[in-house]
Design a protein around this motif. Structure first.
Motif, PDB file in Angstrom:
ATOM      1  N   LEU A 292       0.953  -1.044   0.180  1.00 58.97           N
ATOM      2  CA  LEU A 292       0.179   0.272  -0.099  1.00 58.97           C
ATOM      3  C   LEU A 292       0.818   1.292   0.121  1.00 58.97           C
ATOM      4  CD1 LEU A 292      -2.974  -0.925   2.371  1.00 58.97           C
ATOM      5  CD2 LEU A 292      -2.645  -1.125  -0.043  1.00 58.97           C
ATOM      6  N   ILE A 293       2.009   1.214   0.653  1.00 60.21           N
ATOM      7  CA  ILE A 293       2.813   2.339   0.612  1.00 60.21           C
ATOM      8  C   ILE A 293       3.510   2.691  -0.959  1.00 60.21           C
ATOM      9  CG2 ILE A 293       5.161   2.778   0.896  1.00 60.21           C
ATOM     10  CD1 ILE A 293       3.793   3.402   3.391  1.00 60.21           C
ATOM     11  N   GLU A 294       3.261   1.780  -1.734  1.00 57.83           N
ATOM     12  CA  GLU A 294       3.934   2.114  -3.056  1.00 57.83           C
ATOM     13  C   GLU A 294       2.805   2.769  -3.790  1.00 57.83           C
ATOM     14  OE1 GLU A 294       6.830   1.824  -4.330  1.00 57.83           O
ATOM     15  OE2 GLU A 294       7.411   1.524  -2.283  1.00 57.83           O
ATOM     16  N   ARG A 295       1.337   2.340  -3.490  1.00 55.39           N
ATOM     17  CA  ARG A 295       0.253   3.036  -4.126  1.00 55.39           C
ATOM     18  C   ARG A 295       0.180   4.457  -3.520  1.00 55.39           C
ATOM     19  NH1 ARG A 295      -4.602  -1.561  -3.895  1.00 55.39           N
ATOM     20  NH2 ARG A 295      -3.482  -3.129  -4.550  1.00 55.39           N
ATOM     21  N   ALA A 296       0.328   4.931  -2.355  1.00 51.97           N
ATOM     22  CA  ALA A 296       0.249   5.864  -1.732  1.00 51.97           C
ATOM     23  C   ALA A 296       1.356   6.915  -2.289  1.00 51.97           C
ATOM     24  CB  ALA A 296       0.475   5.933  -0.206  1.00 51.97           C
ATOM     25  N   ARG A 297       2.605   6.201  -2.644  1.00 53.29           N
ATOM     26  CA  ARG A 297       3.655   7.117  -3.163  1.00 53.29           C
ATOM     27  C   ARG A 297       3.111   7.443  -4.574  1.00 53.29           C
ATOM     28  NH1 ARG A 297       8.893   6.342  -2.086  1.00 53.29           N
ATOM     29  NH2 ARG A 297       8.581   4.182  -1.449  1.00 53.29           N
ATOM     30  N   GLU A 298       2.505   6.676  -5.644  1.00 45.97           N
ATOM     31  CA  GLU A 298       1.799   7.161  -6.620  1.00 45.97           C
ATOM     32  C   GLU A 298       0.867   8.326  -6.642  1.00 45.97           C
ATOM     33  OE1 GLU A 298      -0.099   5.266 -10.785  1.00 45.97           O
ATOM     34  OE2 GLU A 298       1.097   4.123  -9.227  1.00 45.97           O
ATOM     35  N   ALA A 299      -0.117   8.083  -5.610  1.00 45.25           N
ATOM     36  CA  ALA A 299      -1.121   9.047  -5.205  1.00 45.25           C
ATOM     37  C   ALA A 299      -0.622  10.473  -4.987  1.00 45.25           C
ATOM     38  CB  ALA A 299      -2.135   8.517  -4.498  1.00 45.25           C
ATOM     39  N   LEU A 300       0.519  10.344  -4.222  1.00 48.12           N
ATOM     40  CA  LEU A 300       1.179  11.724  -3.564  1.00 48.12           C
ATOM     41  C   LEU A 300       1.892  12.558  -4.725  1.00 48.12           C
ATOM     42  CD1 LEU A 300       2.715  10.305  -0.372  1.00 48.12           C
ATOM     43  CD2 LEU A 300       1.435  12.127  -0.590  1.00 48.12           C
ATOM     44  N   HIS A 301       1.939  11.754  -5.958  1.00 47.87           N
ATOM     45  CA  HIS A 301       2.379  12.860  -6.968  1.00 47.87           C
ATOM     46  C   HIS A 301       1.444  13.737  -7.342  1.00 47.87           C
ATOM     47  CE1 HIS A 301       5.243   9.420  -8.505  1.00 47.87           C
ATOM     48  NE2 HIS A 301       5.653  10.082  -7.443  1.00 47.87           N
ATOM     49  N   SER A 302       0.206  13.680  -6.966  1.00 48.44           N
ATOM     50  CA  SER A 302      -0.866  14.491  -7.259  1.00 48.44           C
ATOM     51  C   SER A 302      -0.853  15.706  -6.191  1.00 48.44           C
ATOM     52  CB  SER A 302      -2.262  13.946  -7.439  1.00 48.44           C
ATOM     53  OG  SER A 302      -2.181  12.954  -8.444  1.00 48.44           O
ATOM     54  N   PHE A 303      -0.085  15.691  -5.081  1.00 47.78           N
ATOM     55  CA  PHE A 303      -0.263  16.602  -4.122  1.00 47.78           C
ATOM     56  C   PHE A 303       1.181  17.628  -3.931  1.00 47.78           C
ATOM     57  CE2 PHE A 303      -3.809  13.680  -3.301  1.00 47.78           C
ATOM     58  CZ  PHE A 303      -4.680  14.593  -2.923  1.00 47.78           C
ATOM     59  N   PRO A 304       1.607  18.085  -4.887  1.00 49.82           N
ATOM     60  CA  PRO A 304       2.965  18.932  -4.650  1.00 49.82           C
ATOM     61  C   PRO A 304       2.999  19.476  -3.427  1.00 49.82           C
ATOM     62  CG  PRO A 304       1.439  20.060  -6.202  1.00 49.82           C
ATOM     63  CD  PRO A 304       0.728  18.957  -5.869  1.00 49.82           C
ATOM     64  N   SER A 305       2.006  19.974  -2.614  1.00 50.46           N
ATOM     65  CA  SER A 305       1.954  20.495  -1.121  1.00 50.46           C
ATOM     66  C   SER A 305       2.666  19.586  -0.343  1.00 50.46           C
ATOM     67  CB  SER A 305       0.733  21.153  -0.950  1.00 50.46           C
ATOM     68  OG  SER A 305       0.437  22.058  -1.577  1.00 50.46           O
ATOM     69  N   PHE A 306       2.628  18.421  -0.576  1.00 50.84           N
ATOM     70  CA  PHE A 306       2.845  17.477   0.633  1.00 50.84           C
ATOM     71  C   PHE A 306       4.311  16.950   0.468  1.00 50.84           C
ATOM     72  CE2 PHE A 306      -1.516  15.481   1.448  1.00 50.84           C
ATOM     73  CZ  PHE A 306      -1.640  16.096   2.657  1.00 50.84           C
TER      74      PHE A 306
ATOM     75  N   THR B  52      -8.390   1.808  -3.533  1.00 52.26           N
ATOM     76  CA  THR B  52      -7.985   2.324  -4.932  1.00 52.26           C
ATOM     77  C   THR B  52      -7.054   3.701  -4.907  1.00 52.26           C
ATOM     78  OG1 THR B  52     -10.111   3.457  -5.383  1.00 52.26           O
ATOM     79  CG2 THR B  52      -9.637   1.104  -5.885  1.00 52.26           C
ATOM     80  N   HIS B  53      -6.627   4.270  -6.144  1.00 52.48           N
ATOM     81  CA  HIS B  53      -5.954   5.448  -6.315  1.00 52.48           C
ATOM     82  C   HIS B  53      -6.814   6.485  -6.011  1.00 52.48           C
ATOM     83  CE1 HIS B  53      -3.043   8.212  -8.226  1.00 52.48           C
ATOM     84  NE2 HIS B  53      -4.027   8.794  -8.443  1.00 52.48           N
ATOM     85  N   GLN B  54      -8.304   6.418  -6.384  1.00 51.62           N
ATOM     86  CA  GLN B  54      -9.139   7.413  -5.987  1.00 51.62           C
ATOM     87  C   GLN B  54      -9.388   7.549  -4.440  1.00 51.62           C
ATOM     88  OE1 GLN B  54     -10.430   9.593  -8.032  1.00 51.62           O
ATOM     89  NE2 GLN B  54     -11.372  10.782  -6.270  1.00 51.62           N
ATOM     90  N   ASP B  55      -9.551   6.232  -3.713  1.00 50.40           N
ATOM     91  CA  ASP B  55      -9.761   6.446  -2.494  1.00 50.40           C
ATOM     92  C   ASP B  55      -8.532   6.941  -1.759  1.00 50.40           C
ATOM     93  OD1 ASP B  55     -11.923   4.861  -2.553  1.00 50.40           O
ATOM     94  OD2 ASP B  55     -10.977   2.858  -2.330  1.00 50.40           O
ATOM     95  N   LEU B  56      -7.476   6.693  -2.034  1.00 47.95           N
ATOM     96  CA  LEU B  56      -6.119   7.431  -1.580  1.00 47.95           C
ATOM     97  C   LEU B  56      -6.196   9.012  -1.775  1.00 47.95           C
ATOM     98  CD1 LEU B  56      -3.600   4.808  -2.593  1.00 47.95           C
ATOM     99  CD2 LEU B  56      -4.182   5.329  -0.066  1.00 47.95           C
ATOM    100  N   ILE B  57      -6.581   9.361  -3.001  1.00 45.59           N
ATOM    101  CA  ILE B  57      -6.696  10.627  -3.450  1.00 45.59           C
ATOM    102  C   ILE B  57      -7.727  11.407  -2.375  1.00 45.59           C
ATOM    103  CG2 ILE B  57      -7.579  12.318  -5.095  1.00 45.59           C
ATOM    104  CD1 ILE B  57      -4.973  11.420  -6.015  1.00 45.59           C
ATOM    105  N   VAL B  58      -8.759  10.826  -2.195  1.00 51.14           N
ATOM    106  CA  VAL B  58      -9.775  11.381  -1.446  1.00 51.14           C
ATOM    107  C   VAL B  58      -9.159  11.528  -0.079  1.00 51.14           C
ATOM    108  CG1 VAL B  58     -11.931  11.108  -0.221  1.00 51.14           C
ATOM    109  CG2 VAL B  58     -11.722  10.696  -2.686  1.00 51.14           C
TER     110      VAL B  58
END
Length: 455
Positions: free
Chosen positions: A23-37, A189-195
């Protein structure tokens, strides 16, 4: 990995993320959409490690996110949190995906379930038209051990076809698999992580401080003088300006902002960062450019500036506008307070599109050619949105967010793998070398199969 304290990360928000490595790898990919983090990611081998990982992160981050709910509950029982702490709930598209997979692989005659909300399971089963599924729900404490949950599943499971287990805990899934019990590990999913990441961002002190930060926007009519000269009379020019002013007023009203004309085909507006981010869906959507083109036939460039002072924000907006002009116009760029650049921002409605790829042959070919899931998703979304499969290396570089040199290198690999074809050339000037045009055959063919299956 180096530590970051909140004081050291004034240009970003430090977030700690804790979960199993998958799950950490999925979170890493989702974090690409959050440049503030600024992410500090921590995976574990044994659940006993989680408490120490959490203690280590608490002093170095502004917000914590647990990727599994039961970990959040166990740590919360032992620690006092002085910062916002969130978890990823198993109630969205991840749960739907797991139930659909269970139906496809095992059938849904009977399910035993732990760590997943009962009401959401029943809701999705109804949507799947599965009204006769027998459910056995684990009613024990969220702090129950892995062994207790495994024993619960074993006590209710039978070996008849259509029986399986749904669990939100990796360790439970691994033990059931070792015992030969059909099961699905419910993961976000990616969308769940984004939310969940959006919620975590909004909860931080840095985020709250930035909500009221002034944002300056500069709107410029591309090739203004040439456009004016093309109109037959001054009356027509003034009428067009009024129509544009009205269009911009309507958009700035959505931003709760203030608009003024600077003359010479340029406009200035002010708003606040919180409202701007919400209306642009996190810098992903700016429809006013597309509306000006479709309704008035006008190409606009928009430069957005963030800053710690109004002067800084205005200067950054001007820098962003220059970026738009270098891009070729009809674009929006954002320059943040640290002079980092975001753009070009999407100008049309964001597309909601199922990017799951189940064609094993396609996945195998793409993997051999070095194509990542992120590239696959971006290209499929691009082709689906614009119904266009032919691109130059320069266009692909912009879509994928890479350099043109990297684009040429990657395209060479894809050509060798038979994923793309050269279909023509684009002559850009009398002196410049012609640009080759590539057809993304693998994307177009896959989307065609999807459409045929739906029809």
């Amino acid at each position: 990995m180096a530590s970051h304290s909140p004081e050291e990360t004034e240009n970003g928000v430090a977030i700690g993320v804790i979960g199993p490595s998958a799950l950490i790898e999925r979170a890493r990919e989702a974090l690409h959409s959050f440049p503030s983090f600024i992410p500090l990611l921590r995976s574990y081998e044994e659940e006993s490690e989680v408490l120490d990982l959490t203690k280590d992160l608490l002093a170095n981050v502004e917000v914590l996110l647990f990727l599994e709910y039961h970990l959040f509950r166990k740590v919360k029982e032992q620690l006092h949190f002085h910062i916002p702490v969130h978890y990823v709930p198993l109630m969205g598209t991840g749960l739907y995906r797991s139930l659909f997979r269970s139906k496809s692989l095992y059938g849904l005659r009977m399910l035993t379930i732990d760590s997943v909300p009962n009401q959401y399971v029943n809701q999705i089963l109804t949507e799947l038209n599965e009204k006769n599924t027998v459910l056995h729900i684990f009613e024990g404490s969220p702090l129950a051990t892995t062994e207790e949950m495994v024993n619960f599943h074993l006590s209710h499971f039978d070996n008849r076809p259509g029986s399986s287990v749904l669990t939100g805990i990796e360790a439970v899934s691994e033990k059931l698999t070792a015992l030969g019990i059909p099961n699905e590990w419910v993961t976000p999913t990616h969308q769940d992580l984004i939310v969940s990441l959006e919620r975590a961002l909004l909860a931080t002190r840095t985020r709250r401080n930035k909500e009221s930060q002034i944002v300056v926007g500069l709107v410029n009519i591309d090739q203004f003088r040439k456009m004016v000269d093309s109109y037959p009379s001054e009356h027509e020019v003034q009428k067009l300006k009024l129509d544009l002013h009205r269009l911009l007023l309507d958009y700035v009203k959505l931003l709760d902002g203030h608009l003024t004309s600077l003359g010479g085909g340029e406009y200035l507006f002010f708003t606040t960062r919180g409202i701007f981010e919400r209306e642009t869906r996190g810098y992903k959507y700016l429809p006013v450019l597309d509306e000006a083109d479709k309704l008035l036939g006008i190409s606009l460039s928009v430069g957005i500036g963030f800053g710690r002072t109004a002067t800084d924000a205005g200067n950054h907006a001007r820098v962003a506008l220059r970026q738009c002009k270098e891009f070729g116009g009809k674009a929006c760029y954002i320059v943040r307070e640290d002079l980092s650049v975001i753009g070009p921002v999407e100008i049309t409605h964001p597309m909601i599109y199922d990017l799951s790829i189940t064609d094993d042959k396609l996945l195998e070919e793409a993997e051999k050619a070095g194509m990542s899931a992120a590239y696959m998703s971006k290209l499929m979304a691009q082709v689906a949105r614009y119904k266009k499969a032919n691109y130059t290396a320069q266009e692909l570089a912009s879509i994928l967010g890479i350099t043109i040199r990297s684009s040429h290198r990657i395209l060479g690999q894809w050509i060798d793998a038979g994923l793309v074809d050269v279909v023509g050339e684009e002559k850009i000037s009398s002196k410049g070398r012609p640009r080759q045009i590539y057809r993304l055959s693998f994307v177009a063919d896959h989307l065609k199969k999807i459409r045929e299956a739906v029809e």
